[in-house]
Design a protein around this motif. Structure first.
Motif, PDB file in Angstrom:
ATOM      1  N   GLN A  15       1.704   1.603 -12.357  1.00  0.00           N
ATOM      2  CA  GLN A  15       2.958   1.953 -13.135  1.00  0.00           C
ATOM      3  C   GLN A  15       4.155   1.041 -12.500  1.00  0.00           C
ATOM      4  N   LEU A  16       3.929   0.632 -11.142  1.00  0.00           N
ATOM      5  CA  LEU A  16       4.850  -0.043 -10.630  1.00  0.00           C
ATOM      6  C   LEU A  16       4.824  -1.724 -11.031  1.00  0.00           C
ATOM      7  N   ASN A  17       3.648  -1.807 -11.450  1.00  0.00           N
ATOM      8  CA  ASN A  17       3.353  -3.285 -11.692  1.00  0.00           C
ATOM      9  C   ASN A  17       3.573  -3.738 -13.186  1.00  0.00           C
ATOM     10  N   SER A  18       4.032  -2.774 -13.882  1.00  0.00           N
ATOM     11  CA  SER A  18       4.581  -2.970 -15.218  1.00  0.00           C
ATOM     12  C   SER A  18       6.006  -2.496 -15.668  1.00  0.00           C
ATOM     13  N   LEU A  19       6.416  -3.301 -16.372  1.00  0.00           N
ATOM     14  CA  LEU A  19       8.023  -3.050 -16.782  1.00  0.00           C
ATOM     15  C   LEU A  19       7.942  -1.838 -17.567  1.00  0.00           C
ATOM     16  N   LYS A  43       7.581   1.165 -14.977  1.00  0.00           N
ATOM     17  CA  LYS A  43       8.910   1.300 -14.287  1.00  0.00           C
ATOM     18  C   LYS A  43       9.727   2.176 -15.062  1.00  0.00           C
ATOM     19  N   LYS A  82       5.135  -4.281  -0.748  1.00  0.00           N
ATOM     20  CA  LYS A  82       5.019  -4.445  -2.325  1.00  0.00           C
ATOM     21  C   LYS A  82       3.461  -3.930  -2.374  1.00  0.00           C
ATOM     22  N   THR A  84      -0.375   4.682  -8.912  1.00  0.00           N
ATOM     23  CA  THR A  84       0.804   4.438  -9.005  1.00  0.00           C
ATOM     24  C   THR A  84       1.307   2.901  -9.263  1.00  0.00           C
ATOM     25  N   ASN A  85       0.385   2.314  -8.245  1.00  0.00           N
ATOM     26  CA  ASN A  85       0.261   0.708  -8.488  1.00  0.00           C
ATOM     27  C   ASN A  85       0.574   0.279 -10.142  1.00  0.00           C
ATOM     28  N   LEU A  89       9.068   8.828  -8.366  1.00  0.00           N
ATOM     29  CA  LEU A  89      10.494   8.784  -7.636  1.00  0.00           C
ATOM     30  C   LEU A  89      10.618   9.912  -6.898  1.00  0.00           C
ATOM     31  N   GLY A 107      11.074   5.966 -14.158  1.00  0.00           N
ATOM     32  CA  GLY A 107      12.391   5.986 -14.035  1.00  0.00           C
ATOM     33  C   GLY A 107      13.166   7.111 -14.840  1.00  0.00           C
TER      34      GLY A 107
END
Length: 533
Positions: free
Chosen positions: A314-318, A321, A373, A311-312, A336, A325
């Motif tokens: 995904q969360l580190n890329s616009l 994210k 983070k 998941t890192n 989420l 979402g």
């Protein structure tokens, strides 16, 4: 000053308090007031399962407590997040639906009688649950207030973890609340359609419109009032004003394992010498108030992956994210919707153990600390904790000022057994990471890393990096009449007093073998049932 009168006043709208207040208000027989020190649960981060990465640090909904410096843990002060909002910690926790082991409750029967054995508490676990998937009806309920979901979309990291656990002899388990807890699998979560199912959502939303239930938020109780030895009401602060409520039948204290003993001591109930040190008149000398503190201490092992699988990434890329979402908005699935820890395991590390003594939480992401983070690399976390620690600590008053946070002395790793289990659990996590499919995914062990190889260095890693997994219990434990350390009797009435009961994790005689949210709700259900009868 006008004082509203109620039959029962419940202090604390956490996991147990919501259950007590909602159940007592059913049928309209009793007029109930529920007081919560925090605000309403309106923050969107509360209801989004992954949002507890935000609420973990939000002082509006979180007490943000710290322990006293712990000599066994590098003299560190360890952060203890606790819910301060409707729903209590069920509004900010990791959503994991675990009851513990049957043997836990059979052991409780030694303190509280047969009404606390597994056979007796199982109906309450089923009553509180609305299980949204097919499940064994002997163990699960379908019509309770708390929604429980299975994780339907499998993650390659969790699948690899389960298969690697199988390779070292640990079986797959698809229901940790079923016939046996042992094994590796996916956790069940307190969610419904991608949203959190907190105690406030499950119990209070259906009850809000009842004319006989008043829910007061931002109402911090400062003292329980007594007439002689009978609890008759509470004093509290709201909007900076001192206010009071009167209880005709009694008061239920559900402020949690930290604030329940604090409130008792502020009200003159607790160890006499300690109360006198703070100038508090002693109403009832109970040495067990604030004693016997138990908690699950976790050790987080972090691994870097050799491919973008966590998941890192995904969360580190616009774009990542936006993708997760949209996935949540369109289907109510994805990261989420399931929070951080998807995979779990219950296993044994001590020779001769006849039931699991460690629990694993496996997260498909990694960070320097829980709720922090995420790392810039692809990573995942295996957290391991001892299920039944022998070390105990205390909750004590810092002062007679109700606004002063109490002193938390966790006393982690004091017992030799706890140190041995810590070392064994970390070794087991490493063994799994080096076996089967995980071996082909792990690029490097970031923590503990190469420096921790022998038992002494592994234990030092545990001391320097261990943290709470948020399960404090047992600070007002139950026991029979001849038990000098007990605070409540088997019916959860405070010893030596009338009209005062406790319903939260503080009454546990021993910590349960797992997460504490569902057991707390069960305790609330059980007390409400007793009071109605």
């Amino acid at each position: 000053m006008n004082e509203a009168q109620y039959d029962v006043i419940v202090i604390g709208a956490g996991s147990a308090g919501c259950a007590v207040a909602a159940r007592l208000s059913e049928g309209g027989k009793y007029r109930v007031a529920l007081l919560e020190a925090g605000p309403k649960d309106t923050s969107p981060w509360i209801h989004l399962p992954l949002g507890y990465g935000k609420t973990m640090w939000d002082e509006r909904v979180n007490w943000k407590l710290f322990t006293e410096p712990d000599a066994n843990m590098g003299n560190r002060r360890i952060y203890w997040p606790r819910g301060k909002v409707l729903g209590g910690s069920s509004a900010i926790n990791g959503l994991i639906a675990i009851r513990g082991q049957a043997a836990d409750y059979d052991e409780w029967a030694n303190y509280g009688g047969e009404q606390w054995n597994y056979r007796s508490v199982l109906p309450y676990f089923k009553r509180l649950e609305h299980f949204n998937s097919d499940a064994n009806p002997a163990f699960h309920g379908k019509s309770g207030p708390i929604s429980v979901d299975a994780i339907r979309h499998k993650h390659p990291l969790i699948e690899a973890f389960i298969q690697s656990a199988n390779a070292v002899g640990i079986p797959r388990n698809d229901d940790f609340n079923g016939p046996s807890q042992e094994g590796a699998g996916y956790y069940h979560l307190t969610t419904r359609k991608g949203l959190r199912s907190s105690a406030a959502v499950g119990y209070l939303r259906p009850a809000r419109k009842r004319k006989n239930l008043d829910i007061l938020t931002d109402a911090r109780v400062t003292r329980i009032r007594f007439d002689g030895r009978r609890a008759t009401g509470v004093d509290y602060l709201s909007g900076g004003q001192a206010r009071s409520l009167t209880a005709r039948r009694g008061v239920v204290l559900s402020a949690g394992a930290v604030h329940t003993p604090q409130l008792l001591m502020l009200s003159g109930v607790g160890p006499a010498g300690h109360l006198q040190d703070h100038g508090i008149p002693v109403l009832n000398d109970l040495s067990g108030v604030g004693a016997n503190l138990q908690d699950h201490l976790q050790f987080r092992l972090i691994f870097r992956c050799n491919r973008p699988i966590s998941t890192n990434d995904q969360l580190n890329s616009l774009f990542g994210k936006m993708k997760i979402g949209l996935q949540w908005l369109m289907t109510r699935t994805g990261p989420l919707a399931v929070g951080i820890n998807q995979g779990g395991m219950f296993a044994s590390v001590m020779p001769g153990a006849n039931r699991p003594d460690v629990q694993f939480h496996v997260a498909t992401l990694s960070a320097d600390m829980a709720g922090g983070k995420v790392h810039t690399y692809s990573g995942f976390t295996m957290s391991v904790c001892q299920l039944r620690p022998e070390s105990t600590g205390t909750i004590r008053l810092a002062s007679a000022d109700p606004a002063a946070q109490p002193l938390i002395n966790a006393n982690y790793l004091e017992a030799e057994l706890d140190r041995r289990v810590a070392i064994g659990g970390i070794k087991l996590a490493r063994r799994i990471a080096r076996t089967g499919p995980l071996r082909g995914i792990v690029d490097a062990e970031i923590l503990p890393g190469d420096a921790a190889q022998d038992d002494a260095s592994i234990l030092e890693f545990a001391r320097q990096n261990g943290a709470t997994i948020f399960h404090p219990t047992s600070t007002c434990r139950m026991g029979p009449a001849d038990d000098a350390g007990a605070v409540v009797d088997p019916n959860l009435k405070v010893r030596g007093l009338e009209g005062l009961w406790i319903a939260d994790c503080s009454v546990m005689p021993r910590i349960v073998s797992g997460n504490t949210n569902l057991p707390a709700i069960m305790i609330g259900e059980k007390l409400a049932d007793h009071l109605r009868k």
